[in-house]
Structures are given as structure tokens and as C-alpha cells.
Design an enzyme around this catalytic site. Structure first.
Site, PDB file in Angstrom:
ATOM      1  CB  CYS A   1      78.363  50.740  11.316  1.00 17.45           C
ATOM      2  SG  CYS A   1      77.130  49.320  12.348  1.00 17.45           S
TER       3      CYS A   1
ATOM      4  NE  ARG B   1      82.978  54.728  13.370  1.00 16.76           N
ATOM      5  CZ  ARG B   1      82.518  55.403  14.081  1.00 16.76           C
ATOM      6  NH1 ARG B   1      82.867  56.654  13.999  1.00 16.76           N
ATOM      7  NH2 ARG B   1      81.444  55.542  14.163  1.00 16.76           N
TER       8      ARG B   1
ATOM      9  CD1 TRP C   1      81.675  46.452  17.024  1.00 13.58           C
ATOM     10  CD2 TRP C   1      79.852  47.360  17.771  1.00 13.58           C
ATOM     11  NE1 TRP C   1      81.669  46.653  18.154  1.00 13.58           N
ATOM     12  CE2 TRP C   1      80.369  47.058  19.311  1.00 13.58           C
ATOM     13  CE3 TRP C   1      78.575  47.871  18.355  1.00 13.58           C
ATOM     14  CZ2 TRP C   1      80.100  46.936  20.082  1.00 13.58           C
ATOM     15  CZ3 TRP C   1      78.039  47.925  19.685  1.00 13.58           C
ATOM     16  CH2 TRP C   1      79.134  47.911  20.126  1.00 13.58           C
TER      17      TRP C   1
ATOM     18  CG  ASN D   1      77.128  53.694   9.899  1.00 16.58           C
ATOM     19  OD1 ASN D   1      77.462  51.939   9.534  1.00 16.58           O
ATOM     20  ND2 ASN D   1      78.063  54.262   9.834  1.00 16.58           N
ATOM     21  N   GLY D   2      72.765  52.395  11.952  1.00 20.10           N
ATOM     22  CA  GLY D   2      72.070  52.598  12.368  1.00 20.10           C
ATOM     23  C   GLY D   2      71.154  51.352  12.640  1.00 20.10           C
TER      24      GLY D   2
ATOM     25  CD  GLU E   1      81.066  54.095  37.772  1.00 20.53           C
ATOM     26  OE1 GLU E   1      81.112  53.046  38.574  1.00 20.53           O
ATOM     27  OE2 GLU E   1      81.637  54.648  36.640  1.00 20.53           O
TER      28      GLU E   1
ATOM     29  CE  LYS F   1      84.749  55.056  35.368  1.00 23.99           C
ATOM     30  NZ  LYS F   1      83.865  54.698  35.384  1.00 23.99           N
TER      31      LYS F   1
ATOM     32  CD  GLU G   1      88.381  53.366  35.722  1.00 28.36           C
ATOM     33  OE1 GLU G   1      87.622  53.733  36.371  1.00 28.36           O
ATOM     34  OE2 GLU G   1      88.529  52.796  35.335  1.00 28.36           O
TER      35      GLU G   1
ATOM     36  CG  HIS H   1      78.392  55.503  61.811  1.00 26.23           C
ATOM     37  ND1 HIS H   1      76.985  55.144  63.275  1.00 26.23           N
ATOM     38  CD2 HIS H   1      76.907  55.623  61.516  1.00 26.23           C
ATOM     39  CE1 HIS H   1      76.670  55.273  63.239  1.00 26.23           C
ATOM     40  NE2 HIS H   1      75.534  55.371  62.474  1.00 26.23           N
TER      41      HIS H   1
ATOM     42  CE  LYS I   1      86.775  49.680  27.775  1.00 29.01           C
ATOM     43  NZ  LYS I   1      85.553  50.848  28.526  1.00 29.01           N
TER      44      LYS I   1
HETATM   45  C1  F6R Z   1      85.357  51.457  35.320  1.00 28.46           C
HETATM   46  C2  F6R Z   1      85.087  50.128  34.511  1.00 28.46           C
HETATM   47  C3  F6R Z   1      85.699  49.241  35.069  1.00 28.46           C
HETATM   48  C4  F6R Z   1      84.604  47.830  34.044  1.00 28.46           C
HETATM   49  C5  F6R Z   1      84.973  46.164  35.006  1.00 28.46           C
HETATM   50  C6  F6R Z   1      83.825  45.263  34.621  1.00 28.46           C
HETATM   51  O1  F6R Z   1      85.554  52.327  34.434  1.00 28.46           O
HETATM   52  O2  F6R Z   1      85.466  50.149  33.317  1.00 28.46           O
HETATM   53  O3  F6R Z   1      85.587  48.409  36.844  1.00 28.46           O
HETATM   54  O4  F6R Z   1      83.355  48.649  33.936  1.00 28.46           O
HETATM   55  O5  F6R Z   1      86.346  45.512  34.550  1.00 28.46           O
HETATM   56  O6  F6R Z   1      83.995  45.444  32.856  1.00 28.46           O
HETATM   57  P1  F6R Z   1      82.947  44.746  32.056  1.00 28.46           P
HETATM   58  O7  F6R Z   1      81.295  45.415  31.902  1.00 28.46           O
HETATM   59  O8  F6R Z   1      83.569  44.957  30.702  1.00 28.46           O
HETATM   60  O9  F6R Z   1      82.484  43.436  32.052  1.00 28.46           O
END
Ligand code: F6R
Length: 612
Positions: free
Chosen positions: A2, A27, A74, A100-101, A485, A489, A492, A508, A607
Site C-alpha cells: 500500500c 510497489r 495491496w 497502511n498496516g 534453496e 539462488k 539463478e 556416493h 517472476k
Molecule cells: C526462485 C523463484 C521461483 C519461484 C517459482 C514458483 O527464486 O522465485 O523458483 O519460487 O517460480 O513461483 P510461485 O511461488 O509464484 O508459485
């Protein structure tokens, strides 16, 4: 997240406010609205959708408006609709408020007002109770009314209120949600974020928690929580608009990493009760008998969310005594799971729009299984189609690489496990209370992990890491999904090829790849398997690998066996993944920076992945 903009001055207020709201569009938001005085009345105009839709709804307004407030919402409590958009209005129509909040005790206040029939509610939001409380307490001074009203309120807020009874004046208050006052010549501003102010002024006052302000075109007065005037320092903003959007950080990813203490706190807000040592997820509307009769959970997700799911398996099995299977969503349908009644499917998705996750959800529902969605986006397809929704209140995530959404997914899983565990009688009262206390400590521990000194240590390590084309992440037990994870990262955003292995698996096969100096990031946070992890570290050392260990303070044996080390604050094994994820995020970030990669928008990635 927001956004708030308020203006008092001689310029055309609506133009200033709309321009400010547009500066906050990056945002993320799903509805917008404004309130301003016209003659003796307040006019409120709102629209679901974009600021452009709001402009259309406003049409041609007369240009003599000098004070007004605007908001981009939001959605958290209630869908993104015109009614739920801010500003909200008092019943008398003389007071308008933006916020906001999250108001934690809004249900109780709303219930009281509804049973007394003292106010009419138009929206589904938590915010609306605030404007009614201000109305109840109004006795001729808006500042006093806001102060008194907020005494009844628990939660976080950055809010601005105007009243047609006091034209030209804005009242604002802050608790855990930022508000910045912009100082001009014959005009003053209020905003939740600096980008909304930069076109007009660089002289600002930052409100602190518990402070209130009264703002007119020629006067700004700030008061503390007792109502005493406060002398505030005027700060000169030197950022350009791009830096301001990222809160002064170089990238959204770093900003989002730094926001994690707040995001985690927001996700737990209203849901953990430290005094009673309990978790309350009655918002999910499961019946006790539904939870008691559950005999299996499937967790289905993609990418980072899948890694949260892998941790979810260990956490739910331990705390709720429920067997869990975890699946990558793109594979789930094709393995033909053996669905039976008394099974639950949990889907995890930041965006709530991932095609594979959605397909898994639909399959489960088609087979008459209940679906619980853990998602970050209110109104997303996943949230609309699931039977139960638990929102991760991380706020919008802009960087492609998920960080704060991941951590809040993890928090949501602890909450689910503890809640299910208590209802199912699977967890001892004392242990439940201990974990709740541990959860409550996480925001401040995360701040420690994100201290300047810690960040610099990781940055220095990345100078070495960035020179390599290959790296390993290893760990045992809960450290293994964290390693997965961390590796994701790193690949990626830095494009370094990174592999994650259970530490015990190295011998192994992958040990063949360990050569002199190769970076091996060893997660060693689990006391229960520490000795075994140390043996695996020795196997790497013996082949010349350079081990960087992420461990806990107090695990001193680790430092004697590795090249470099990063200590987390002491923490129970089961909660350690929340803290240990953070150094792996920072390692990926600084390795990417050292290699000059495009951090926020890595190549070939989007994204939200809406194709199968
Ligand atoms: C990696 C990343 C992706 C998402 C995946 C699922 O940093 O962001 O691996 O986690 O594409 O996305 P959502 O969570 O939006 O279903």
C-alpha cells in the site's frame, strides 16, 4: 504494498496526489482512491485496478482543491474491490482515512460496533474500524480524536485522516509502518515512501513509532504518544528517484532481503499468542474433526516454494504428527498420486498464478480433497480456487529471485504445523509454547543476521566464490532443503553452477568433483547431526575443497575444521532454516554483483510462470 500520499498547499492537490500515487505504482497495488474537500463536503473517489482507472473515475474535478489524501491498496483483508479500496469514510461522511498496516483486533472492534448498531460497515477491511473509532472519539479536535481512537487499537499503522470539520488539516500517526513528512514552501506533504515526494521537496521529517503529526500548508507539528510536542530533525534526501524506489538499496532483491525481519513479523501478527503459547489459525475454518481425522498431507509447489515445502514435510511431520509427501507441481499430476479421503493438499505459491501449481490444486479439488493455499497475493487464482487460504504478508516481491516470500512461506508452515499439532493433540503444551517463543524471537534475530558486519563478511567471501564456475551446498536434515534453496539462488542470479547434496551423499558420487579450492558451502546448524556433518566436512577438506560453514554460535568445533565461517544466533534446530536461508541469499546476491549479473531480472526467467 500500500502507498500513502497526502497534500496541503496552494497547488492543485489532486494533481499532486495522483502524481505521487503513480510514483508508488512500482510497489504493486490493486486499487486506488482519493479523498478531498469540496465546499463543505468530503468527496471520496475509489476504483479497483490502476491509478489510471481512478483518474477516469475522477473525471474533471474543479481545480481549487488544496488538501487531499490518496492511497494505493495491496489487498490483505478483503478482495481488491471499489468498496475495499481506501479512503474509508465515517458514517457521518465528514471523516476520511487511509491506512497502511494491519489492525490485529479489528474483528473484536467491528463486532462491538455491529452489535451496538453504532456504525455501518461498507467494506471487508480491517481499516474501516479505524475511521469509525475516530468518529466515535471526535469532540472538535481531529488530532485528539485520532490519539484517543488509537488507544483501542492493536496492530501496525501508518495512517492519515482528514475531516470536513477541520478543512486544510491532515492528521497522521505511525506504528510499525513508515510515514515521511515532506516540507515545502507554503505546502507540506505526507507519504509512505520517498519517491512520492521527490518531485516536490527533498526536505523531510521521518515519523517514529508512536508519533502523531498535524499538517497544514504552513505548519507541521509532531507529538509523541503522550501528546507532548517533539522537535524533529529535518533530513535532506540525496537519492535520485531510482534509488528512492529501492529504499536506497542498489537492487530490489537486497531491499527485499533487508525487509525480512518486518515481513516475518507481519506474517506472524495476529496469529501467534506468546503469552498463551499458542497459534491461532481459526481464519482457515477447518473444523477440529477435519484436522483430527487427517491422515496425510501433500505439499505441492515449484522452485523456491517447493523448497519451503520440503522443509514443511519435516516440520509438519514433527509438530503435527502427520505424514507428508512433497511434490514438484509440474510432476504431481503425472505420478497419479493415491488420493484417499482424509488427505489434505497444501499448495505454496508466492504469486498464486503459477500454472503448474494451479493444475495440481485443480486436480486435488477434482478428486474431492480439501486444498489449503499458502500465497502472497490476495485475489490470485490460487487464493480464489483453494478451500482455505493462508496469506504470507510479505508485501509485493519485485525481484525475480524470491527471498522474503520464501521466508514467510516457511513461517506460514510453522504456523500450520503448530496449529494442526495442537488441534490434533500431537504436541506437548510446553514444547508448543517454546516454539512460539522461538518464532517471536525471529524478527530480532534476523536483524542480527542482517547487521552490517555480517553482510560485509559474506560480501568478502563472495569475492572468492565469484571466481568459480561451480560450487556445492551441503547439509543434513533440515539443512539439506536450505542447501537446495541456496544453490538455486546462486545459479539463478550469479549463473554459477551450484549443486546441493545431502552432506552424507557426497561420498556416493559428487566427491569426485571436489578439487583444490572449489567452494563448498556447508550448512551445519542442526545440533542433532552436527558430528556427522563435521565428518562430511572432513571428507571435503581431505580433497582440498574450501569449506565455508554456516552454523550457530556455540558450535565451536565447526570453526576448527573449515576455512571460513558464518555464525547465526543460537536457535532451536527446528527454527534454524529461517535464519540460515539469509546468508545463502546474501551469498547469491554478492556473487552476482561481483560477476556483474543482472540481479533483479536474471536472464531467461520471469517472476510469474503462467505456462506449464
Ligand atoms: C526462485 C523463484 C521461483 C519461484 C517459482 C514458483 O527464486 O522465485 O523458483 O519460487 O517460480 O513461483 P510461485 O511461488 O509464484 O508459485
Amino acid at each position: 504494498m500500500c502507498g500513502i500520499v497526502g497534500y496541503a498547499g496552494n497547488k492543485e492537490a489532486l494533481a499532486v496526489i495522483i502524481d505521487g500515487l503513480k510514483k508508488l505504482e512500482y510497489r504493486g497495488y490493486d486499487s486506488a482512491g482519493v479523498a478531498f474537500q469540496k465546499g463543505n463536503d468530503l468527496v471520496i473517489t475509489k476504483a479497483a485496478g490502476s491509478v489510471a482507472s481512478l483518474e477516469t473515475a475522477l473525471g474533471e474535478q474543479n481545480s481549487s482543491i488544496n488538501v487531499g489524501i490518496g492511497h494505493t491498496r495491496w489487498a490483505t483483508h478483503g478482495r481488491p474491490t471499489d468498496e475495499n479500496a481506501h479512503p474509508h469514510s465515517s458514517c457521518c461522511g465528514k471523516i476520511a482515512l487511509i491506512h497502511n498496516g494491519i489492525i490485529e483486533n479489528y474483528r473484536a472492534i467491528r463486532q462491538r460496533m455491529t452489535s451496538e448498531e453504532s456504525h455501518k460497515f461498507i467494506s471487508e477491511t480491517d481499516t474501516e474500524v479505524l475511521v469509525h473509532l475516530v468518529e466515535e472519539n471526535y469532540e472538535g479536535d481531529l488530532l485528539q480524536a485520532v490519539r484517543t481512537a488509537l488507544k483501542d487499537v492493536k496492530g501496525s499503522y501508518g495512517l492519515v485522516v482528514i475531516s470536513s470539520a477541520e478543512p486544510g488539516r491532515m492528521i497522521c500517526a505511525r506504528q510499525d509502518s513508515p510515514l515521511i513528512i515532506g516540507l515545502g514552501e507554503g505546502e507540506n506533504f505526507i507519504a509512505s515512501d520517498i519517491p512520492a515526494l521527490l518531485a516536490h521537496t527533498r526536505r523531510t521529517i521521518v515519523l517514529e513509532d508512536g508519533e502523531f503529526a498535524s499538517i497544514t500548508m504552513d505548519k507541521v507539528e509532531v507529538f509523541d504518544h503522550k501528546g507532548q510536542p517533539v522537535e524533529k530533525e529535518v533530513l535532506e534526501i540525496t537519492w535520485d528517484i531510482e534509488a528512492a524506489e529501492k529504499g536506497g538499496y542498489e537492487h530490489f532483491m537486497l531491499k527485499e532481503i533487508m525487509e525480512q525481519p518486518t515481513a516475518v513479523k507481519e506474517t506472524m501478527r495476529q496469529r501467534i499468542d506468546v503469552e498463551k503459547g499458542r497459534v491461532d489459525l481459526s481464519e482457515l475454518a477447518f473444523t477440529s474433526s477435519q484436522l483430527e481425522s487427517l491422515d496425510k498431507v501433500y505439499i505441492v509447489a515449484c522452485g523456491t516454494a517447493y523448497h519451503a515445502g520440503l522443509l514443511g514435510k519435516a516440520i509438519i511431520e514433527k509438530l503435527a504428527n502427520l505424514p507428508v509427501e512433497v511434490d514438484v507441481a509440474s510432476e504431481f499430476r503425472y505420478r497419479e498420486p493415491l488420493f484417499k479421503k482424509n488427505q489434505l493438499v497444501i499448495v505454496i505459491s508466492q504469486s498464486g498464478e503459477t500454472a503448474d501449481t494451479l493444475a495440481a490444486l485443480r486436480l486435488a479439488r477434482q478428486k474431492s480433497l480439501q486444498v489449503l493455499a499458502i500465497t502472497n497475493v490476495v485475489g490470485s487464482t490460487v487464493s480464489r480456487e483453494a478451500d482455505h487460504v493462508l496469506y504470507t504478508w510479505a508485501g509485493p516481491e519485485i525481484a525475480v529471485a524470491s527471498t522474503k516470500a520464501y521466508l514467510t512461506q516457511l513461517i506460514s508452515i510453522y504456523l500450520v504445523a503448530l496449529y494442526f499439532g495442537e488441534v490434533r493433540g500431537a504436541i506437548e503444551k510446553e514444547y508448543l509454547s517454546e516454539i512460539v517463543k522461538g518464532l517471536n524471537r525471529l524478527p530480532s534475530q534476523l536483524k542480527d543476521v542482517l547487521s552490517e558486519e555480517s553482510v560485509n563478511r559474506l560480501k568478502a567471501y563472495c569475492e572468492h566464490l565469484a571466481g568459480w564456475e561451480s560450487a556445492f551446498f551441503v547439509g543434513r536434515n533440515l539443512d539439506y532443503p536450505v542447501a537446495m534453496e541456496g544453490a538455486l539462488k546462486l545459479k539463478e542470479i550469479s549463473y554459477i553452477h551450484a549443486e546441493a547434496y545431502p552432506a552424507g551423499e557426497l561420498k556416493h558420487g559428487p566427491l569426485a568433483l571436489i578439487v583444490e579450492g572449489i567452494p563448498v558451502i556447508a550448512l551445519a546448524t542442526q545440533k542433532a547431526v552436527l558430528d556427522k556433518t563435521l565428518s562430511n566436512i572432513q571428507e571435503v577438506n581431505a580433497r582440498g575443497g574450501a569449506v565455508f560453514a554456516i552454523t550457530q554460535e556455540g558450535f565451536e568445533d565447526v570453526s576448527r575444521q573449515v576455512e571460513s565461517i558464518f555464525y547465526l544466533p543460537p536457535i532451536e534446530d527446528i527454527l534454524a532454516p529461517v535464519l540460515s536461508a539469509v546468508p545463502t541469499q546474501l551469498i547469491a546476491y554478492y556473487a552476482a554483483i561481483a560477476r556483474g549479473s543482472s540481479v533483479d531480472k536474471p536472464r531467461n526467467l520471469a517472476k510469474s510462470v503462467t505456462v506449464e
